[in-house]
Design an enzyme around this catalytic site. Structure first.
Site, PDB file in Angstrom:
ATOM      1  N   LYS A  88       1.626  15.828  -8.443  1.00 24.22           N
ATOM      2  CA  LYS A  88       1.779  15.365  -9.833  1.00 24.22           C
ATOM      3  C   LYS A  88       0.495  15.638 -10.616  1.00 24.22           C
ATOM      4  O   LYS A  88       0.546  16.097 -11.762  1.00 24.22           O
ATOM      5  CB  LYS A  88       2.132  13.863  -9.849  1.00 24.22           C
ATOM      6  CG  LYS A  88       3.555  13.610  -9.376  1.00 24.22           C
ATOM      7  CD  LYS A  88       3.864  12.139  -9.120  1.00 24.22           C
ATOM      8  CE  LYS A  88       5.250  12.017  -8.479  1.00 24.22           C
ATOM      9  NZ  LYS A  88       5.584  10.665  -8.039  1.00 24.22           N
ATOM     10  N   GLN A 125       3.312   4.764  -7.617  1.00 25.65           N
ATOM     11  CA  GLN A 125       3.892   5.575  -6.548  1.00 25.65           C
ATOM     12  C   GLN A 125       4.539   4.664  -5.492  1.00 25.65           C
ATOM     13  O   GLN A 125       3.903   3.756  -4.968  1.00 25.65           O
ATOM     14  CB  GLN A 125       2.800   6.450  -5.897  1.00 25.65           C
ATOM     15  CG  GLN A 125       3.321   7.410  -4.850  1.00 25.65           C
ATOM     16  CD  GLN A 125       4.277   8.458  -5.417  1.00 25.65           C
ATOM     17  OE1 GLN A 125       4.023   9.037  -6.468  1.00 25.65           O
ATOM     18  NE2 GLN A 125       5.370   8.713  -4.723  1.00 25.65           N
ATOM     19  N   ASP A 143       8.728   6.796 -15.157  1.00 24.71           N
ATOM     20  CA  ASP A 143       9.627   6.945 -14.005  1.00 24.71           C
ATOM     21  C   ASP A 143      11.023   6.405 -14.325  1.00 24.71           C
ATOM     22  O   ASP A 143      11.972   6.650 -13.586  1.00 24.71           O
ATOM     23  CB  ASP A 143       9.061   6.175 -12.797  1.00 24.71           C
ATOM     24  CG  ASP A 143       8.536   7.108 -11.710  1.00 24.71           C
ATOM     25  OD1 ASP A 143       8.875   8.302 -11.740  1.00 24.71           O
ATOM     26  OD2 ASP A 143       7.813   6.626 -10.817  1.00 24.71           O
TER      27      ASP A 143
END
Ligand code: NAP
Length: 282
Positions: A53, A97, A120
């Site tokens: 990322k 994460q 997200d």
């Protein structure tokens, strides 16, 4: 007839190029898009995902900051870190994460992320918006699947889409997106009876199961589009949820693993981060 293999790398590369142009345009207007990633502990796969990322952001001209917290950090420390990012005006997107170490309450942390920075798309506010057909952040993996279908001109309207898996991050949002695109959607899960028979009715079959080579050729209608979301580590190799060799003989279109949906996920993260920055600029 052998399936057309859907090349996630090249589709994602085009989308990343678009993201880079958009990031440049924002920068020229004095706005530096900024993604903050929170990484807790030493999970090897998470480290790789976060590095990917970071690299993708760098290439696109998006600023990224990784906040690393130790494996034994407390819930309060993690929540304080998320609150600080919520309040930091230079940060447009926040991503925690997953998975978190077992002692941490994942749902509580996701609830805390500012929904306007939730790139997200896991916050209940954004799931609700997706459910209600309102604008919001959509989880990157199912969004990437929709972009892949578009890129290959796969018709969705009126088609029967079967999604295997009902997680909040893949299966459910996938089903909602397909429904919003006018597919007739069936969701299967571990308690589904006659799963193979249902899967065989699919024009579009999405496997998000987390079981290596779960979908076999006998579960696929000839000519169907088969999307493999799975990422499973088997004897050091990455394999999907679809038995690639068998299914490629019968499907019309098929995504490989690696080189399929995974590539699209990161491209969508860039797109969501740019949206978050633009939304702030309005
Ligand atoms: P998950 O939370 O474990 O959900 C798996 C789903 O599959 C559940 O709904 C489960 O049903 C269902 N399932 C499990 N065994 C089954 C069986 N034998 N028959 C039918 N359904 C079954 O996993 P996830 O987070 O959705 O991820 C799914 C896969 O996608 C994993 O391999 C993951 O690594 C991968 N993934 C890839 C990306 C990417 O970027 N490509 C992103 C995210 C995830 P129940 O609900 O009944 O338990």
């Amino acid at each position: 007839m052998a399936a057309i293999i859907m090349d996630g790398r090249s589709v994602a590369a085009r989308l990343k190029e678009t993201a880079a142009q958009e990031a440049l345009a924002l920068a020229q207007n004095g706005m530096m898009p900024h993604l903050a990633v929170v990484l807790v502990g030493e999970n090897a796969a998470s480290q790789v995902y976060v590095r990917n990322k970071e690299n993708a952001c760098k290439k696109a001209g998006i600023r990224s900051t990784v906040l690393r917290l130790p494996e034994n950090c407390t819930q309060a420390e993690l929540e304080d870190a998320v609150r600080a990012l919520n309040e930091d005006a230079s940060v447009h997107g926040i991503l925690v994460q997953l998975p978190l170490p077992d002692h941490l309450d994942e749902a509580a942390v996701l609830r805390l992320i500012d929904p306007d920075k939730d790139v997200d798309g896991f916050h209940a506010m954004n799931s609700g918006r997706l459910m209600n057909g309102q604008r919001g952040f959509v989880p990157c993996t199912p969004l990437g699947v929709m972009r892949m279908l578009e890129a290959y001109g796969i018709p969705v309207r009126g088609k029967h889409a079967v999604v295997i898996g009902r997680s909040n991050i893949v299966g459910k949002p996938m089903a909602m997106l397909l429904l919003a695109a006018d597919a007739t959607v069936t969701i299967c899960h571990s308690k589904t009876e006659n799963l193979a028979q249902i899967a065989r009715q699919a024009d579009i079959l999405v496997a998000a199961v987390g079981r290596p080579r779960f979908v076999t050729a006998d579960m696929v209608k000839p000519g169907a589009t088969v999307i493999d979301v799975g990422i499973n580590r088997v004897d050091g190799a990455i394999v999907g949820d679809v038995d690639f060799d068998g299914v490629s003989e019968i499907a019309g279109y098929l995504t490989p693993v690696p080189g399929g949906v995974g590539q699209m996920t990161i491209a969508m993260l860039l797109a969501n981060t740019l949206d978050a920055a633009r939304n702030r600029g309005q």
